[in-house]
Design a protein around this motif. Structure first.
Motif, PDB file in Angstrom:
ATOM      1  N   VAL A 244       0.721  -1.310  -0.047  1.00 26.51           N
ATOM      2  CA  VAL A 244       0.066   0.069  -0.040  1.00 26.51           C
ATOM      3  C   VAL A 244       0.896   1.283  -0.118  1.00 26.51           C
ATOM      4  CG1 VAL A 244      -1.593   1.423   1.198  1.00 26.51           C
ATOM      5  CG2 VAL A 244      -1.996  -1.096   1.035  1.00 26.51           C
ATOM      6  N   LYS A 245       2.110   1.206   0.690  1.00 22.36           N
ATOM      7  CA  LYS A 245       2.959   2.368   0.834  1.00 22.36           C
ATOM      8  C   LYS A 245       3.688   2.311  -0.534  1.00 22.36           C
ATOM      9  CE  LYS A 245       3.978   2.391   5.757  1.00 22.36           C
ATOM     10  NZ  LYS A 245       4.928   2.038   6.832  1.00 22.36           N
ATOM     11  N   ALA A 246       4.100   1.326  -1.178  1.00 28.98           N
ATOM     12  CA  ALA A 246       4.714   1.554  -2.411  1.00 28.98           C
ATOM     13  C   ALA A 246       3.645   1.989  -3.475  1.00 28.98           C
ATOM     14  CB  ALA A 246       5.416   0.173  -2.713  1.00 28.98           C
ATOM     15  N   ALA A 247       2.643   1.544  -3.452  1.00 28.47           N
ATOM     16  CA  ALA A 247       1.713   2.171  -4.465  1.00 28.47           C
ATOM     17  C   ALA A 247       1.160   3.583  -4.272  1.00 28.47           C
ATOM     18  CB  ALA A 247       0.296   1.179  -4.407  1.00 28.47           C
ATOM     19  N   GLY A 248       1.265   4.067  -3.004  1.00 24.79           N
ATOM     20  CA  GLY A 248       0.732   5.498  -2.792  1.00 24.79           C
ATOM     21  C   GLY A 248      -0.400   5.535  -2.426  1.00 24.79           C
ATOM     22  N   LEU A 249      -1.029   4.614  -1.737  1.00 23.00           N
ATOM     23  CA  LEU A 249      -2.324   4.501  -1.386  1.00 23.00           C
ATOM     24  C   LEU A 249      -2.792   4.759  -0.003  1.00 23.00           C
ATOM     25  CD1 LEU A 249      -3.570   1.240  -3.512  1.00 23.00           C
ATOM     26  CD2 LEU A 249      -4.090   3.468  -4.019  1.00 23.00           C
ATOM     27  N   VAL A 250      -1.738   4.959   0.756  1.00 18.69           N
ATOM     28  CA  VAL A 250      -1.781   5.172   2.140  1.00 18.69           C
ATOM     29  C   VAL A 250      -2.958   6.335   2.585  1.00 18.69           C
ATOM     30  CG1 VAL A 250      -0.688   6.116   4.571  1.00 18.69           C
ATOM     31  CG2 VAL A 250       0.357   4.463   2.961  1.00 18.69           C
ATOM     32  N   GLU A 251      -2.765   7.652   1.912  1.00 19.23           N
ATOM     33  CA  GLU A 251      -3.659   8.818   1.867  1.00 19.23           C
ATOM     34  C   GLU A 251      -5.206   8.247   1.665  1.00 19.23           C
ATOM     35  OE1 GLU A 251      -3.824  13.039   0.133  1.00 19.23           O
ATOM     36  OE2 GLU A 251      -2.001  12.567   1.205  1.00 19.23           O
ATOM     37  N   THR A 252      -5.180   7.721   0.664  1.00 16.01           N
ATOM     38  CA  THR A 252      -6.630   7.216   0.276  1.00 16.01           C
ATOM     39  C   THR A 252      -7.298   6.396   1.309  1.00 16.01           C
ATOM     40  OG1 THR A 252      -5.762   7.262  -2.082  1.00 16.01           O
ATOM     41  CG2 THR A 252      -7.823   6.184  -1.546  1.00 16.01           C
ATOM     42  N   LEU A 253      -6.663   5.313   1.742  1.00 12.88           N
ATOM     43  CA  LEU A 253      -7.230   4.349   2.728  1.00 12.88           C
ATOM     44  C   LEU A 253      -7.283   5.011   4.144  1.00 12.88           C
ATOM     45  CD1 LEU A 253      -5.717   0.873   1.567  1.00 12.88           C
ATOM     46  CD2 LEU A 253      -7.930   1.709   1.161  1.00 12.88           C
ATOM     47  N   GLU A 254      -6.722   6.061   4.299  1.00 11.28           N
ATOM     48  CA  GLU A 254      -6.730   6.945   5.650  1.00 11.28           C
ATOM     49  C   GLU A 254      -8.094   8.132   5.317  1.00 11.28           C
ATOM     50  OE1 GLU A 254      -2.578   7.495   7.712  1.00 11.28           O
ATOM     51  OE2 GLU A 254      -3.221   8.791   6.147  1.00 11.28           O
ATOM     52  N   GLY A 255      -8.547   8.125   4.184  1.00  9.50           N
ATOM     53  CA  GLY A 255      -9.628   9.044   3.707  1.00  9.50           C
ATOM     54  C   GLY A 255     -10.936   8.598   4.504  1.00  9.50           C
ATOM     55  N   LYS A 256     -12.171   9.242   4.136  1.00  4.21           N
ATOM     56  CA  LYS A 256     -13.122   9.181   4.980  1.00  4.21           C
ATOM     57  C   LYS A 256     -13.895   8.009   4.306  1.00  4.21           C
ATOM     58  CE  LYS A 256     -17.722  11.668   5.142  1.00  4.21           C
ATOM     59  NZ  LYS A 256     -18.493  12.739   4.744  1.00  4.21           N
ATOM     60  N   GLY A 257     -13.685   7.373   3.030  1.00  4.53           N
ATOM     61  CA  GLY A 257     -14.423   6.201   2.640  1.00  4.53           C
ATOM     62  C   GLY A 257     -16.120   6.527   2.693  1.00  4.53           C
ATOM     63  N   PRO A 258     -16.872   5.401   2.995  1.00  6.18           N
ATOM     64  CA  PRO A 258     -16.290   4.219   3.679  1.00  6.18           C
ATOM     65  C   PRO A 258     -15.828   3.106   2.633  1.00  6.18           C
ATOM     66  CG  PRO A 258     -18.730   4.171   3.415  1.00  6.18           C
ATOM     67  CD  PRO A 258     -18.145   5.677   2.883  1.00  6.18           C
ATOM     68  N   PHE A 259     -14.991   2.389   3.061  1.00  7.72           N
ATOM     69  CA  PHE A 259     -14.237   1.362   1.789  1.00  7.72           C
ATOM     70  C   PHE A 259     -14.758  -0.210   2.614  1.00  7.72           C
ATOM     71  CE2 PHE A 259     -11.550   5.045   1.778  1.00  7.72           C
ATOM     72  CZ  PHE A 259     -11.629   5.209   0.608  1.00  7.72           C
ATOM     73  N   THR A 260     -14.576  -1.220   1.669  1.00 12.38           N
ATOM     74  CA  THR A 260     -14.514  -2.387   2.297  1.00 12.38           C
ATOM     75  C   THR A 260     -13.340  -2.935   1.821  1.00 12.38           C
ATOM     76  OG1 THR A 260     -17.140  -2.832   2.306  1.00 12.38           O
ATOM     77  CG2 THR A 260     -15.747  -4.843   2.102  1.00 12.38           C
ATOM     78  N   VAL A 261     -12.522  -3.570   2.399  1.00 13.51           N
ATOM     79  CA  VAL A 261     -10.961  -4.193   2.000  1.00 13.51           C
ATOM     80  C   VAL A 261     -11.198  -5.543   2.346  1.00 13.51           C
ATOM     81  CG1 VAL A 261      -8.773  -3.927   2.160  1.00 13.51           C
ATOM     82  CG2 VAL A 261     -10.099  -1.798   2.378  1.00 13.51           C
ATOM     83  N   PHE A 262     -10.734  -6.227   1.205  1.00 17.83           N
ATOM     84  CA  PHE A 262     -10.477  -7.772   1.284  1.00 17.83           C
ATOM     85  C   PHE A 262      -8.858  -7.674   1.434  1.00 17.83           C
ATOM     86  CE2 PHE A 262     -14.482  -7.385  -0.883  1.00 17.83           C
ATOM     87  CZ  PHE A 262     -15.252  -8.119   0.165  1.00 17.83           C
ATOM     88  N   ALA A 263      -8.473  -7.965   2.637  1.00 17.68           N
ATOM     89  CA  ALA A 263      -6.942  -7.862   2.971  1.00 17.68           C
ATOM     90  C   ALA A 263      -6.432  -9.109   3.228  1.00 17.68           C
ATOM     91  CB  ALA A 263      -7.066  -6.994   4.493  1.00 17.68           C
ATOM     92  N   PRO A 264      -5.354  -9.452   2.053  1.00 22.43           N
ATOM     93  CA  PRO A 264      -4.824 -10.668   2.073  1.00 22.43           C
ATOM     94  C   PRO A 264      -3.722 -10.597   3.174  1.00 22.43           C
ATOM     95  CG  PRO A 264      -4.490  -9.452  -0.286  1.00 22.43           C
ATOM     96  CD  PRO A 264      -5.253  -8.570   0.836  1.00 22.43           C
TER      97      PRO A 264
END
Length: 184
Positions: free
Chosen positions: A63-83
């Motif tokens: 997630v850090k390498a892809a630059g998605l940290v800020e997005t996943l810290e955002g308001k959402g809501p999100f459903t994440v299927f976390a491997p």
């Protein structure tokens, strides 16, 4: 002597009350789920919780390498299927090392966003045959079989949900045992 006992009692009671206020809010107000040896707090966002899971260090690094940290810290809501780390370990040798290289950021981002669905979907929302549109744009399918919930990717491969309903301030995480892959 009675003043001394009263003072000691007051101090002891005060210490007890202070301990109760420090400990009680977490247990009384937040129902946590243990993931990777760490409590996941509903008051924290997806990233704040994920970084504490020993089972998700590979996912966090990706997630850090892809630059998605800020997005996943955002308001959402999100459903994440976390491997889990073990899920990433099922990939061919060298895959993760290759994906986290800067030149492969678009591919890594595509794979990671394929694990995210807009909205908050609890386990009860994941009904058999339900189609889920991912943030990446392709579909996932929910399959119920043998008392388990499975997520079927675009290639027909399946991931079992091993921990459901890990609530976050900006969504929910469902832990899975296999990395999902988009069709393209």
């Amino acid at each position: 002597m009675s003043k001394r006992i009263a003072l000691l009692s007051a101090v002891a009671f005060g210490a007890l009350a202070l301990t109760a206020t420090v400990v009680a809010p977490v247990s009384a107000q937040e129902k946590t789920v243990m993931v990777g040896g760490a409590a996941m707090f509903p008051s924290k966002n997806i990233i704040q919780n994920a970084v504490n899971s020993k089972d998700h260090t590979t996912l966090v690094a990706a997630v850090k390498a892809a630059g998605l940290v800020e997005t996943l810290e955002g308001k959402g809501p999100f459903t994440v299927f976390a491997p889990t780390n073990a899920a990433f370990g099922k990939l061919p040798a060298g895959t993760v090392d290759t994906l986290v290289k800067p030149e492969n950021k678009p591919t890594l981002t595509k794979i990671l966003t394929y694990h995210v669905v807009a909205g908050k979907l609890d386990a009860s929302d994941l009904t058999d045959g339900k189609m889920l549109k991912t943030v990446e744009g392709e579909q996932l399918t929910v399959k119920k079989s043998d008392g388990k919930t499975w997520i079927v990717d675009a290639k027909g491969d399946t991931a079992a949900i091993t921990i459901t309903n890990v609530h976050q301030s900006n969504g929910v995480i469902h832990v899975i045992d296999t990395v999902l892959m988009p069709a393209s």
